[in-house]
Design a protein around this motif. Structure first.
Motif, short mmCIF file in Angstrom:
data_model
loop_
_atom_site.label_atom_id
_atom_site.label_comp_id
_atom_site.label_asym_id
_atom_site.label_seq_id
_atom_site.Cartn_x
_atom_site.Cartn_y
_atom_site.Cartn_z
N LYS A 50 5.85 123.88 16.23
CA LYS A 50 6.88 123.09 15.55
C LYS A 50 8.08 122.87 16.46
O LYS A 50 8.64 121.76 16.54
CB LYS A 50 7.31 123.80 14.26
N ASN A 51 8.49 123.92 17.17
CA ASN A 51 9.64 123.81 18.07
C ASN A 51 9.33 122.95 19.28
O ASN A 51 10.20 122.18 19.73
CB ASN A 51 10.09 125.21 18.50
N ILE A 52 8.12 123.05 19.83
CA ILE A 52 7.75 122.22 20.97
C ILE A 52 7.73 120.75 20.55
O ILE A 52 8.20 119.87 21.28
CB ILE A 52 6.38 122.64 21.54
N ARG A 53 7.19 120.48 19.37
CA ARG A 53 7.16 119.10 18.87
C ARG A 53 8.59 118.54 18.76
O ARG A 53 8.86 117.40 19.13
CB ARG A 53 6.48 119.05 17.50
N LYS A 54 9.52 119.36 18.24
CA LYS A 54 10.90 118.93 18.09
C LYS A 54 11.54 118.67 19.46
O LYS A 54 12.23 117.66 19.64
CB LYS A 54 11.69 120.00 17.34
N LEU A 55 11.31 119.57 20.42
CA LEU A 55 11.86 119.38 21.75
C LEU A 55 11.30 118.11 22.39
O LEU A 55 12.03 117.35 23.05
CB LEU A 55 11.54 120.58 22.64
N ALA A 56 10.01 117.90 22.23
CA ALA A 56 9.38 116.71 22.81
C ALA A 56 10.03 115.45 22.24
O ALA A 56 10.33 114.50 22.98
CB ALA A 56 7.88 116.71 22.52
N ARG A 57 10.27 115.43 20.96
CA ARG A 57 10.91 114.27 20.34
C ARG A 57 12.32 114.07 20.90
O ARG A 57 12.72 112.94 21.22
CB ARG A 57 10.96 114.46 18.83
N ASN A 58 13.05 115.15 21.07
CA ASN A 58 14.42 115.06 21.58
C ASN A 58 14.48 114.53 23.01
O ASN A 58 15.46 113.88 23.39
CB ASN A 58 15.11 116.42 21.51
#
Length: 201
Positions: A144-152
């Motif tokens: 979940k955190n990697i997905r959020k970082l990727a989006r950012n």
């Protein structure tokens, strides 16, 4: 010629630092075999690496090659350290934060010092008969955190867990993974296709 760098742990390494240089015998080799010779594919995965170690070595292992694409598959060793740590839940959350901070540093440095398109791959785990079940909640938090970082960072995030789970349902657990973490030759073949489709080359 364009440059594609693969960063990761033992799943990416796949023997390249021991008996099968330079691309190993896993998904990176399968990916390289499927793309045009106009691409120089570099496997920089290292057995046992956690996110912090990849972040520390990012300049010499990746940025120095002036990549056009960077693929990152890391996090399951972090998950294992967190899940198996003999400490409180609160301390485990701090450990997760440290891993995510290191991942953030990687993406920040790549975005600042290269023009590369970044592909982040979801870390995965395949519990069986109760083994590694305690890793799953942390794998989900990490993903979940990697997905959020990727989006950012306007990077691509490629879901891997569910596609591989579907193949396990179709072919059986032992056809895809050797030990609930690492992949069989068939598992690597499937992952190579997932990654190739994610790159869109």
């Amino acid at each position: 010629m364009g440059v594609i760098v693969f960063l990761g742990d033992s799943i990416t390494d796949a023997g390249r630092t021991t008996s099968c240089p330079p691309l190993g015998n896993g998904y990176v080799k399968g990916f390289a075999d499927s793309v045009s010779q106009n691409w120089n594919v570099l496997n920089q995965g290292v057995d046992g690496y956690i996110t912090e170690r990849i972040a520390e070595d990012l300049h010499k292992d990746c940025i120095a090659f002036h990549p056009n694409y960077v693929s990152i598959l890391v996090g399951i060793n972090d998950v294992g350290l967190i899940a198996e740590a003999d400490t409180t839940e609160h301390e485990k959350l701090y450990m997760l934060e440290d891993s995510i901070r290191a991942y953030h540093e990687m993406l920040f440095d790549l975005s600042r010092e290269t023009q590369a398109e970044i592909i982040t791959l979801e870390p995965f785990i395949f519990p069986k008969d109760g083994k590694y079940e305690n890793w799953v909640p942390w794998q989900k938090k990490m993903s979940k955190n990697i997905r959020k970082l990727a989006r950012n960072y306007h990077a691509r995030f490629i879901s891997v867990q569910e596609p591989l789970n579907r193949e396990i349902e179709r072919l059986g657990h032992d056809a895809i993974t050797t030990d609930c973490i690492h992949l069989t030759a068939k598992g690597h073949e499937i992952l190579a296709k997932i990654v190739r489709d994610g790159f869109g080359l």
